[in-house]
Design an enzyme around this catalytic site. Structure first.
Site, PDB file in Angstrom:
ATOM      1  N   LEU A  53     123.640  21.232  66.711  1.00 13.64           N
ATOM      2  CA  LEU A  53     124.658  21.556  67.728  1.00 13.64           C
ATOM      3  C   LEU A  53     125.260  20.286  68.332  1.00 13.64           C
ATOM      4  CD1 LEU A  53     122.881  24.567  69.505  1.00 13.64           C
ATOM      5  CD2 LEU A  53     124.619  24.637  67.708  1.00 13.64           C
ATOM      6  N   ASP A  55     132.280  16.235  65.024  1.00 12.96           N
ATOM      7  CA  ASP A  55     131.461  16.473  66.218  1.00 12.96           C
ATOM      8  C   ASP A  55     132.005  15.697  67.419  1.00 12.96           C
ATOM      9  OD1 ASP A  55     130.027  17.713  64.240  1.00 12.96           O
ATOM     10  OD2 ASP A  55     128.412  16.225  64.203  1.00 12.96           O
ATOM     11  N   GLY A 113     118.469  18.042  67.247  1.00 14.73           N
ATOM     12  CA  GLY A 113     118.112  18.346  65.854  1.00 14.73           C
ATOM     13  C   GLY A 113     118.417  19.761  65.426  1.00 14.73           C
ATOM     14  N   ALA A 114     119.132  20.525  66.267  1.00 14.83           N
ATOM     15  CA  ALA A 114     119.416  21.922  65.934  1.00 14.83           C
ATOM     16  C   ALA A 114     120.755  22.082  65.232  1.00 14.83           C
ATOM     17  CB  ALA A 114     119.395  22.772  67.202  1.00 14.83           C
ATOM     18  N   GLU A 122     133.183  23.566  56.824  1.00 10.07           N
ATOM     19  CA  GLU A 122     131.922  22.801  56.839  1.00 10.07           C
ATOM     20  C   GLU A 122     131.883  21.820  55.673  1.00 10.07           C
ATOM     21  OE1 GLU A 122     130.094  22.231  59.547  1.00 10.07           O
ATOM     22  OE2 GLU A 122     129.675  24.372  59.646  1.00 10.07           O
ATOM     23  N   HIS A 123     131.459  20.609  55.979  1.00 17.23           N
ATOM     24  CA  HIS A 123     131.432  19.511  55.003  1.00 17.23           C
ATOM     25  C   HIS A 123     132.834  19.221  54.462  1.00 17.23           C
ATOM     26  CE1 HIS A 123     127.103  18.701  54.875  1.00 17.23           C
ATOM     27  NE2 HIS A 123     126.978  19.987  55.145  1.00 17.23           N
ATOM     28  N   SER A 161     123.945  17.281  69.574  1.00 22.34           N
ATOM     29  CA  SER A 161     123.456  16.635  70.797  1.00 22.34           C
ATOM     30  C   SER A 161     123.830  15.149  70.794  1.00 22.34           C
ATOM     31  CB  SER A 161     121.944  16.811  70.934  1.00 22.34           C
ATOM     32  OG  SER A 161     121.288  16.252  69.816  1.00 22.34           O
TER      33      SER A 161
HETATM   34  C1  GLA Z   1     127.414  17.055  60.599  1.00 21.18           C
HETATM   35  C2  GLA Z   1     128.332  15.854  60.693  1.00 21.18           C
HETATM   36  C3  GLA Z   1     129.795  16.291  60.731  1.00 21.18           C
HETATM   37  C4  GLA Z   1     130.117  17.242  59.590  1.00 21.18           C
HETATM   38  C5  GLA Z   1     129.087  18.357  59.502  1.00 21.18           C
HETATM   39  C6  GLA Z   1     129.273  19.225  58.285  1.00 21.18           C
HETATM   40  O1  GLA Z   1     127.502  17.823  61.768  1.00 21.18           O
HETATM   41  O2  GLA Z   1     128.045  15.105  61.858  1.00 21.18           O
HETATM   42  O3  GLA Z   1     130.632  15.162  60.711  1.00 21.18           O
HETATM   43  O4  GLA Z   1     130.223  16.552  58.380  1.00 21.18           O
HETATM   44  O5  GLA Z   1     127.761  17.838  59.468  1.00 21.18           O
HETATM   45  O6  GLA Z   1     130.464  19.933  58.373  1.00 21.18           O
END
Ligand code: GLA
Length: 381
Positions: A125, A172, A122-123, A34-35, A127
């Site tokens: 996931l 994403d 906005g969850a 994540e990030h 969208s």
């Molecule tokens: C959001 C961003 C992704 C990613 C995540 C964190 O979903 O769209 O590109 O940076 O945050 O991992």
């Protein structure tokens, strides 16, 4: 009725004929990593069984005309007169994808259609990515260009960055474009190389939606990005991906405490994500769960992108016997967490964690067992 059938039926009542195509693109959850995507690092998401569907047919002119069943709105735009939005609305996601594909030299035809999706907005996931990739797939269906998942993901990311003004990484769009049924994808966000792995046998993924939605996510996200870029500059590298734990520890004292925590999250998270691949290949749910637990702690304490609601639901999940490990997923500050649980205990896990979270916060969460689905595709014909 399935969403595919709903858009098909609505298309028929609108246009008096069957659609020529139905396309679909999924949302996602991220198992770990994540990030890390905007640090050129590694992510390990899976496409989920919630998606955006579009039923459509080509048009002879350069116009795109779309009806959103979810918003009950009908909008159109001309491919040769695209205008960047000031306040993006749903149609601008379609126009942005068109703009980005045209910029890359794809020849596009117009189309008309009906769309609907069940990825909650906005969850956390994705969208937006689902809508963008569904739009890309719609253009692919009516125009004659080849579907190349990484190229489509990059085009949709550019739409999001430059047309919609959201500074996201590539995760994403990549997972929505390239997801594989029953598998999670380890994505190298620098090379866009993908390796897929099945979930450990007997394990299931549960989405834990705190039902909290946070504003100001964009500014906090951009601030984290800037902090990571500054730390990379300090180490004299292109991105934090290029700093390993040993190099970080040698020079950690040179960073101010905040920069040190931010960098430590990214560097340790990259290592955890690569270790997760080993755990998955070994079918070791306990090891994968432990990495997820550590990921959440790092996101909470070092990167500071969790929230009281996310911490509460993750604590409820991690205290449960059926759970191997849980963590927040996506950008953070609200939205969803995920848990890796024993498949045969998943339904009772859902009940217990729901009760635990209600008792802790007074709010009702939404827990769903999900499965890894395929990425963007044409589902009809
Ligand atoms: C959001 C961003 C992704 C990613 C995540 C964190 O979903 O769209 O590109 O940076 O945050 O991992």
């Amino acid at each position: 009725m399935s969403l595919a059938n709903q858009v098909r039926d609505q298309f028929f009542s609108e246009f008096g004929d069957d659609p020529a195509f139905i396309v679909r693109a999924p949302g996602r959850v991220n198992l770990i990593g994540e990030h890390t995507d905007y640090n050129d690092g590694f992510v390990f998401p899976l496409a989920i069984d919630r998606a955006t569907f579009i039923a459509l047919r080509p048009r002879a002119d350069k116009c795109v005309s779309a009806i959103s069943l979810d918003i009950d709105d009908r909008r159109h735009f001309a491919l040769d007169a695209l205008q960047p939005p000031t306040e993006p609305e749903w149609i601008d996601y379609l126009a942005g994808v068109a703009w980005s594909l045209l910029e890359r030299g794809y020849a596009l035809r117009g189309w008309e259609g009906v769309l609907s999706g069940d990825v909650p907005i906005g969850a956390g996931l994705s969208s937006s990515a689902a809508l963008e990739l569904a739009a890309a797939r719609a253009f692919h269906a009516v125009s004659s260009f080849e579907w190349d998942a990484p190229a489509m993901a990059l085009a949709c990311q550019r739409a999001e960055n430059e047309w919609l003004g959201v500074n996201c990484g590539i995760m994403d769009q990549m997972i929505s474009a390239a997801g594989v049924q029953d598998r999670a994808l380890l994505i190298d966000c620098r090379s866009l190389e993908i390796a897929s792995a099945p979930l450990p046998p007997g394990a299931a993924v549960v989405i834990l939606d705190t039902n909290t939605r946070r504003g100001l996510v964009d500014s906090a996200y951009n601030e984290r990005r800037a902090q990571c870029e500054a730390a990379a500059r300090h180490f004299g590298v292109a991105a934090l991906r290029d700093v390993d734990l040993a190099a970080f520890e040698r020079r950690a004292d040179e960073l101010d405490p905040l920069a040190r925590r931010r960098a430590r999250h990214v560097i340790t998270e990259n290592e955890r994500t690569l270790q997760a691949r080993e755990a998955m290949n070994a079918g070791d749910a306990a090891a994968l769960g432990q990495l997820m637990i550590e990921s959440h702690i790092s996101l909470r304490d070092d990167f500071e992108v969790s929230s009281p609601a996310l911490d509460a639901i993750v604590d409820c999940a991690n205290a449960d016997d059926a759970c191997y490990g849980a963590r927040m997923t996506g950008a953070g500050f609200g939205g969803c967490a995920i848990a890796l649980v024993a498949a045969d205990g998943a339904s009772s896990f859902v009940e217990r964690v729901t009760a635990c979270y209600v008792a802790a916060t007074g709010n009702q969460p939404a827990l769903t067992i999900t499965r890894a689905s395929a990425g963007a595709g044409t589902v009809f014909p």
